[in-house]
Design a protein around this motif. Structure first.
Motif, short mmCIF file in Angstrom:
data_model
loop_
_atom_site.label_atom_id
_atom_site.label_comp_id
_atom_site.label_asym_id
_atom_site.label_seq_id
_atom_site.Cartn_x
_atom_site.Cartn_y
_atom_site.Cartn_z
N ARG A 83 38.40 43.80 71.21
CA ARG A 83 39.16 44.70 70.35
C ARG A 83 39.79 45.77 71.23
NH1 ARG A 83 35.79 46.92 65.89
NH2 ARG A 83 34.64 47.83 67.61
N CYS A 84 41.00 46.10 70.89
CA CYS A 84 41.70 47.17 71.59
C CYS A 84 41.28 48.50 70.97
CB CYS A 84 43.21 46.99 71.44
SG CYS A 84 44.17 48.30 72.23
N LEU A 85 40.90 49.44 71.80
CA LEU A 85 40.48 50.76 71.31
C LEU A 85 41.68 51.66 71.05
CD1 LEU A 85 37.34 51.22 73.57
CD2 LEU A 85 37.44 50.49 71.16
N GLU A 123 43.38 46.56 67.22
CA GLU A 123 43.56 45.15 66.89
C GLU A 123 42.56 44.28 67.64
OE1 GLU A 123 45.59 43.50 64.71
OE2 GLU A 123 46.18 45.46 63.95
N PRO A 124 41.95 43.30 66.96
CA PRO A 124 41.11 42.34 67.66
C PRO A 124 42.00 41.29 68.35
CG PRO A 124 41.14 41.83 65.34
CD PRO A 124 41.95 43.10 65.52
N PHE A 125 41.49 40.69 69.41
CA PHE A 125 42.24 39.63 70.09
C PHE A 125 41.29 38.75 70.88
CE2 PHE A 125 42.18 43.18 73.06
CZ PHE A 125 41.92 42.60 74.29
N ASP A 126 41.74 37.52 71.11
CA ASP A 126 40.98 36.62 71.96
C ASP A 126 41.32 36.89 73.41
OD1 ASP A 126 39.62 35.14 70.02
OD2 ASP A 126 41.22 33.65 69.83
N ILE A 178 41.10 44.11 81.13
CA ILE A 178 41.59 43.11 80.19
C ILE A 178 42.51 43.85 79.24
CG2 ILE A 178 40.96 41.47 78.39
CD1 ILE A 178 38.26 41.17 79.90
N ARG A 179 43.78 43.55 79.33
CA ARG A 179 44.79 44.28 78.57
C ARG A 179 45.00 43.66 77.19
NH1 ARG A 179 47.03 48.21 80.97
NH2 ARG A 179 46.85 48.44 83.21
N CYS A 180 45.21 44.50 76.22
CA CYS A 180 45.50 44.08 74.86
C CYS A 180 46.85 43.36 74.86
CB CYS A 180 45.55 45.29 73.94
SG CYS A 180 46.12 44.91 72.27
N PRO A 181 46.93 42.14 74.31
CA PRO A 181 48.21 41.44 74.26
C PRO A 181 49.17 42.03 73.22
CG PRO A 181 46.54 40.15 73.16
CD PRO A 181 45.84 41.33 73.77
N HIS A 182 48.67 42.92 72.35
CA HIS A 182 49.51 43.52 71.32
C HIS A 182 50.22 44.78 71.81
CE1 HIS A 182 47.67 40.68 68.61
NE2 HIS A 182 46.47 41.17 68.90
N CYS A 183 49.45 45.69 72.45
CA CYS A 183 50.05 46.96 72.87
C CYS A 183 50.00 47.19 74.38
CB CYS A 183 49.38 48.14 72.14
SG CYS A 183 47.71 48.51 72.70
N GLY A 184 49.25 46.35 75.11
CA GLY A 184 49.18 46.47 76.57
C GLY A 184 48.12 47.42 77.09
N SER A 185 47.37 48.07 76.21
CA SER A 185 46.35 49.01 76.64
C SER A 185 45.21 48.29 77.37
CB SER A 185 45.77 49.75 75.42
OG SER A 185 44.65 50.53 75.81
N LEU A 217 34.44 44.37 74.35
CA LEU A 217 33.98 43.05 73.98
C LEU A 217 33.25 43.11 72.64
CD1 LEU A 217 33.55 40.06 74.94
CD2 LEU A 217 31.35 40.83 75.83
N LEU A 218 33.66 42.26 71.70
CA LEU A 218 32.96 42.17 70.42
C LEU A 218 31.99 40.99 70.41
CD1 LEU A 218 35.90 42.85 67.93
CD2 LEU A 218 34.16 44.45 68.75
N SER A 219 32.42 39.88 71.03
CA SER A 219 31.58 38.70 71.09
C SER A 219 31.96 37.89 72.33
CB SER A 219 31.77 37.84 69.84
OG SER A 219 31.08 36.61 69.98
N ARG A 220 30.96 37.36 73.04
CA ARG A 220 31.24 36.54 74.22
C ARG A 220 31.90 35.22 73.87
NH1 ARG A 220 25.62 36.92 77.30
NH2 ARG A 220 24.94 37.85 75.39
#
Length: 178
Positions: free
Chosen positions: A164-166, A170-173, A138-145, A150-153
């Motif tokens: 959250r992107c490590l 940044e957190p993201f849905d 699952i890639r971060c939509p902000h940086c692509g990493s 998973l923070l919450s289901r």
């Protein structure tokens, strides 16, 4: 394949342009929940709508918005019918819809091959990329990493998870796959 009349195609375009009430960045057509528009007579139209999941609270708002759009387009009688078969799947989200989700900061659901069966495994929820299949990050939509956790289901809606992107922190849905 169902052949549409020119009027049905026009009305499908109008109904399909209605924004989703929970994800207004997407139209109902892009989300894949608008299934069909049938002209029943000169003044009556029936619309088929499939919710993202049974009991989806947005169905009523979607139906009212479709009715308003078609009434504004000159259709006198609009009936919106909820259809549960075939069930909606995240594979129904269009490529344009996936692009818009990513640009809006929501990781789109991962896609699978149409011939590939949907696997169901009961067990603990995967929370870190080291526990996820290597071919489906699952890639971060902000940086692509792909280094995300998973923070919450559940997030702002039941169909999204909070991650959250490590890399960029940044957190993201993430729109969960169904």
């Amino acid at each position: 394949m169902v052949t549409l009349t020119p009027l049905e195609a026009e009305l499908l375009e109008v109904a399909g342009s209605v924004p989703d009430p929970e994800l207004p960045v997407l139209t109902l057509r892009e989300l894949g929940v608008l299934r069909a528009v049938h002209v029943r007579d000169a003044d009556a139209v029936e619309v088929e709508l499939t919710p993202t999941y049974t009991g989806c609270p947005a169905v009523e708002a979607m139906s009212q918005d479709i009715e308003r759009a078609l009434h504004a387009h000159g259709v006198r009688k609009v009936t919106v019918r909820t259809v549960l078969t075939p069930a909606w799947s995240t594979d129904d989200i269009s490529a344009e819809g996936r692009r818009k989700l990513r640009e809006f900061g929501i990781a789109p659901p991962r896609t699978r091959s149409a011939s590939e069966p949907v696997s169901l495994t009961l067990g603990p929820t995967r929370t870190h990329p080291s526990e996820a299949p290597a071919d489906a990050p699952i890639r971060c939509p902000h940086c692509g990493s792909a280094d995300t956790e998973l923070l919450s289901r559940f997030s702002s809606t039941a169909c999204k998870a909070l991650r959250r992107c490590l890399a960029c922190r940044e957190p993201f849905d993430h729109f969960k796959e169904l």
